[in-house]
Motif scaffolding. Sequence first.
Motif, PDB file in Angstrom:
ATOM      1  N   ALA A  32       0.846  -1.187   0.000  1.00  0.00           N
ATOM      2  CA  ALA A  32       0.000   0.000   0.000  1.00  0.00           C
ATOM      3  C   ALA A  32       0.888   1.247   0.000  1.00  0.00           C
ATOM      4  N   PRO A  33       0.510   2.264  -0.739  1.00  0.00           N
ATOM      5  CA  PRO A  33       1.319   3.492  -0.785  1.00  0.00           C
ATOM      6  C   PRO A  33       1.612   4.064   0.595  1.00  0.00           C
ATOM      7  N   GLU A  34       0.638   4.001   1.502  1.00  0.00           N
ATOM      8  CA  GLU A  34       0.868   4.556   2.843  1.00  0.00           C
ATOM      9  C   GLU A  34       1.884   3.743   3.646  1.00  0.00           C
ATOM     10  N   VAL A  35       1.997   2.454   3.358  1.00  0.00           N
ATOM     11  CA  VAL A  35       3.004   1.612   4.020  1.00  0.00           C
ATOM     12  C   VAL A  35       4.396   2.009   3.537  1.00  0.00           C
ATOM     13  N   THR A  37       5.260   4.967   2.284  1.00  0.00           N
ATOM     14  CA  THR A  37       5.521   6.312   2.818  1.00  0.00           C
ATOM     15  C   THR A  37       5.905   6.250   4.294  1.00  0.00           C
ATOM     16  N   ALA A  38       5.223   5.421   5.061  1.00  0.00           N
ATOM     17  CA  ALA A  38       5.541   5.285   6.486  1.00  0.00           C
ATOM     18  C   ALA A  38       6.939   4.706   6.686  1.00  0.00           C
ATOM     19  N   GLU A  40       9.495   4.986   4.602  1.00  0.00           N
ATOM     20  CA  GLU A  40      10.441   6.049   4.252  1.00  0.00           C
ATOM     21  C   GLU A  40      10.585   7.031   5.408  1.00  0.00           C
ATOM     22  N   GLU A  46      14.059   8.754   1.327  1.00  0.00           N
ATOM     23  CA  GLU A  46      13.136   8.436   0.245  1.00  0.00           C
ATOM     24  C   GLU A  46      13.694   7.243  -0.515  1.00  0.00           C
ATOM     25  N   ARG A  56       5.300  -1.556  -5.343  1.00  0.00           N
ATOM     26  CA  ARG A  56       3.908  -1.350  -5.786  1.00  0.00           C
ATOM     27  C   ARG A  56       3.414  -2.515  -6.639  1.00  0.00           C
TER      28      ARG A  56
END
Length: 104
Positions: A32-35, A37-38, A40, A46, A56
């Motif tokens: 998941a994108p939020e996983v 981001t978290a 990072e 990044e 992804r």
Amino acid sequence: MVRLIAEAWARIEDWLASHAPVSAAVLAPPAAPEVITAAEAALGLEFPRQLVESLRRHDGLTEWANVLPESRPLAVAEILEHHRIRMEIAPSVDGFSTGPDTEA
């Protein structure tokens, strides 16, 4: 570059489906994108765009398997765990410094 990662995964998935369906079945669903981001944020960096695109596509494997020749793809959680372990042992490595204020 994103297209190249997607094309590479498509070739890997096609080959596994034809020649190693059991291995193909253990490719995990996308992270998941939020996983991402978290993770990072937790690491204070990044991820390279190629890694993000790969995560992804598949967030590692659902179980241990020899899917790729060099090593298995890691999930986001495994990346965080590998980093934590390495940072725990890093101070015992000669010459290691965690930053400019750290004595080696």
